[in-house]
Design a protein around this motif. Structure first.
Motif, PDB file in Angstrom:
ATOM      1  N   VAL A  34     -74.555 -42.030 -19.417  1.00  0.00           N
ATOM      2  CA  VAL A  34     -75.990 -41.792 -19.424  1.00  0.00           C
ATOM      3  C   VAL A  34     -76.573 -42.476 -18.202  1.00  0.00           C
ATOM      4  N   GLN A  38     -82.312 -41.177 -18.417  1.00  0.00           N
ATOM      5  CA  GLN A  38     -81.853 -40.087 -19.279  1.00  0.00           C
ATOM      6  C   GLN A  38     -81.862 -40.555 -20.730  1.00  0.00           C
ATOM      7  N   SER A  39     -82.077 -39.626 -21.612  1.00  0.00           N
ATOM      8  CA  SER A  39     -82.101 -39.962 -23.026  1.00  0.00           C
ATOM      9  C   SER A  39     -80.682 -40.242 -23.500  1.00  0.00           C
TER      10      SER A  39
END
Length: 191
Positions: A34, A38-39
């Motif tokens: 990630v 970013q989620s």
């Protein structure tokens, strides 16, 4: 290495072809890094696959799942070891003629893949045509947008509205009476 299997479900009254579930076993989930911003939502690698292939669902397992109907022992490595039942399933589920004397499982599967590819291509072409038509309709609706003129909502295009001068070059046409929008909405022209 992951395996793909088909679990055929009982047919319902409205089914064009037998419903099925795609079973993926011996599956090892991928790890994703990630990035900043970013989620951290988990990524579903099978998201949308069921809809694309016409399956009722996709089930993924790390363990080995043996589906009795997919037993590869027996006649020519054909699932279930029973050629006639396998041929009937291929013919019914995929619409492929299996009446040839010699079993050509690889040929059937190749034909099935080609048919799936053709249908995916056709669906994508239809999506593109639909999107182009929707964009054209949006452009027409934008031309015939409502504008306030002397306390009345009129159609910009039909009234030849001049925004800087806030005048119309034609008699004002009430927006709800715009013939173009009425035609787009499928309404009958009033006379």
């Amino acid at each position: 290495m992951a395996r793909l299997q088909i679990l055929e479900l009982p047919e319902g009254t409205g089914d064009d072809r037998p419903p099925f579930i795609l079973v993926v076993d011996q599956y090892v989930a991928r790890r994703y890094v990630v990035g900043v911003g970013q989620s951290e939502q988990p990524i579903d690698e099978f998201d949308g696959i069921a809809e694309k292939i016409g399956a009722r669902a996709v089930l993924a397992f790390e363990d080995t799942i043996d589906i009795p109907a997919n037993d590869l022992d027996g006649y020519n490595g054909i699932p279930g070891g029973y050629y006639t039942a396998f041929a009937a399933t291929v013919e019914r589920a995929l619409g492929i003629d299996t009446s040839s004397a010699a079993p050509d499982v690889a040929g059937w599967l190749l034909t099935a893949c080609r048919e799936l590819e053709k249908s995916e291509t056709a669906r994508e072409q239809l999506r593109q045509e639909r999107d182009a038509q929707a964009a054209a309709l949006d452009r027409v609706r934008n031309l015939h947008r409502p504008v306030e003129h002397r306390g009345q909502t009129i159609c910009w295009e039909c009234s030849d509205y001049d925004f800087p001068g806030q005048t119309t070059d034609s008699p004002p046409v009430a927006h709800d009476q715009c013939g173009t929008l009425r035609a787009l909405n499928g309404e009958q022209e009033q006379q």
